[in-house]
Design a protein around this motif. Structure first.
Motif, PDB file in Angstrom:
ATOM      1  N   LYS A  84       4.274   6.018  -5.199  1.00 10.22           N
ATOM      2  CA  LYS A  84       4.302   6.268  -6.645  1.00 10.22           C
ATOM      3  C   LYS A  84       3.297   7.353  -7.030  1.00 10.22           C
ATOM      4  O   LYS A  84       3.592   8.202  -7.861  1.00 10.22           O
ATOM      5  CB  LYS A  84       4.018   4.977  -7.403  1.00 10.22           C
ATOM      6  N   GLU A  85       2.121   7.317  -6.427  1.00 10.12           N
ATOM      7  CA  GLU A  85       1.090   8.312  -6.721  1.00 10.12           C
ATOM      8  C   GLU A  85       1.524   9.717  -6.320  1.00 10.12           C
ATOM      9  O   GLU A  85       1.168  10.689  -6.973  1.00 10.12           O
ATOM     10  CB  GLU A  85      -0.208   7.975  -5.984  1.00 10.12           C
ATOM     11  N   HIS A  86       2.281   9.827  -5.231  1.00 12.21           N
ATOM     12  CA  HIS A  86       2.653  11.133  -4.690  1.00 12.21           C
ATOM     13  C   HIS A  86       4.116  11.498  -4.959  1.00 12.21           C
ATOM     14  O   HIS A  86       4.621  12.462  -4.373  1.00 12.21           O
ATOM     15  CB  HIS A  86       2.371  11.162  -3.176  1.00 12.21           C
ATOM     16  N   HIS A  87       4.784  10.743  -5.835  1.00 11.82           N
ATOM     17  CA  HIS A  87       6.166  11.024  -6.263  1.00 11.82           C
ATOM     18  C   HIS A  87       7.115  11.140  -5.065  1.00 11.82           C
ATOM     19  O   HIS A  87       7.851  12.122  -4.922  1.00 11.82           O
ATOM     20  CB  HIS A  87       6.225  12.293  -7.117  1.00 11.82           C
ATOM     21  N   GLN A  99       0.839  -1.199   0.000  1.00 13.88           N
ATOM     22  CA  GLN A  99       0.000   0.000   0.000  1.00 13.88           C
ATOM     23  C   GLN A  99       0.879   1.258   0.000  1.00 13.88           C
ATOM     24  O   GLN A  99       0.613   2.205  -0.746  1.00 13.88           O
ATOM     25  CB  GLN A  99      -0.909  -0.007   1.220  1.00 13.88           C
ATOM     26  N   PHE A 113      -0.484  14.053   3.352  1.00 13.00           N
ATOM     27  CA  PHE A 113      -0.142  13.999   1.934  1.00 13.00           C
ATOM     28  C   PHE A 113       0.103  15.375   1.329  1.00 13.00           C
ATOM     29  O   PHE A 113       0.614  15.491   0.224  1.00 13.00           O
ATOM     30  CB  PHE A 113      -1.231  13.259   1.148  1.00 13.00           C
ATOM     31  N   ASP A 132       3.972   1.507  -1.130  1.00 10.94           N
ATOM     32  CA  ASP A 132       4.615   1.608  -2.442  1.00 10.94           C
ATOM     33  C   ASP A 132       3.689   2.265  -3.458  1.00 10.94           C
ATOM     34  O   ASP A 132       4.104   3.126  -4.229  1.00 10.94           O
ATOM     35  CB  ASP A 132       5.056   0.235  -2.947  1.00 10.94           C
ATOM     36  N   THR A 133       2.429   1.865  -3.445  1.00  9.00           N
ATOM     37  CA  THR A 133       1.440   2.444  -4.358  1.00  9.00           C
ATOM     38  C   THR A 133       1.253   3.925  -4.071  1.00  9.00           C
ATOM     39  O   THR A 133       1.253   4.756  -4.985  1.00  9.00           O
ATOM     40  CB  THR A 133       0.098   1.705  -4.232  1.00  9.00           C
ATOM     41  N   LEU A 134       1.093   4.274  -2.798  1.00 11.19           N
ATOM     42  CA  LEU A 134       0.914   5.677  -2.413  1.00 11.19           C
ATOM     43  C   LEU A 134       2.149   6.503  -2.751  1.00 11.19           C
ATOM     44  O   LEU A 134       2.032   7.649  -3.201  1.00 11.19           O
ATOM     45  CB  LEU A 134       0.614   5.787  -0.918  1.00 11.19           C
TER      46      LEU A 134
END
Length: 123
Positions: free
Chosen positions: A37-40, A31, A110, A33-35
């Motif tokens: 990538k989404e938030h650079h 989770q 975030f 890792d996904t976040l």
């Protein structure tokens, strides 16, 4: 990180960071890792944000019986002062550091994250 020395850029290690190894839920890491990538950003920057906000909040409500069963080794770096504060916070609340780290995911801000480029900053 890079430093400007006599007009030249020199690659250097950030001495404010320390390596730390623990065990964290595999599902939680996916989770993160996904976040990330989404938030650079990087997963450890997400965790640092959550830890900082958890420490500011000052309270934790953790049920030890609900600990995840899928924990795997996770090795990364953290800010030295932050990790020391997390260790003390865990000790005061009679928890393990990995419990505090996993719980801190609920406190990630975030809007104020370090981006991937922070690692390559010039000071």
């Amino acid at each position: 990180m890079w430093k400007s020395v006599n007009g030249k850029l020199v690659h250097t290690t950030d001495h404010n960071r320390v390596k730390f190894r623990t065990r964290i839920s595999a599902a939680l890491l996916e989770q993160l890792d996904t976040l990330a990538k989404e938030h650079h950003t990087f997963p450890n920057y997400l965790l640092e944000s959550g830890l900082e906000n958890l420490l500011l909040n000052g309270t934790i409500s953790y049920n030890k019986e609900l600990r995840p069963k899928d924990r795997i080794h996770y090795k990364t770096t953290y800010d030295t002062a932050l990790l020391a504060n997390v260790k003390e916070f865990a000790k005061q609340n009679k928890l393990f550091i990995n419990d505090v780290i996993e719980y801190s995911v609920n406190f990630i801000d975030f809007d104020n994250l370090k981006l991937r480029s922070h690692k390559y900053r010039i000071e």
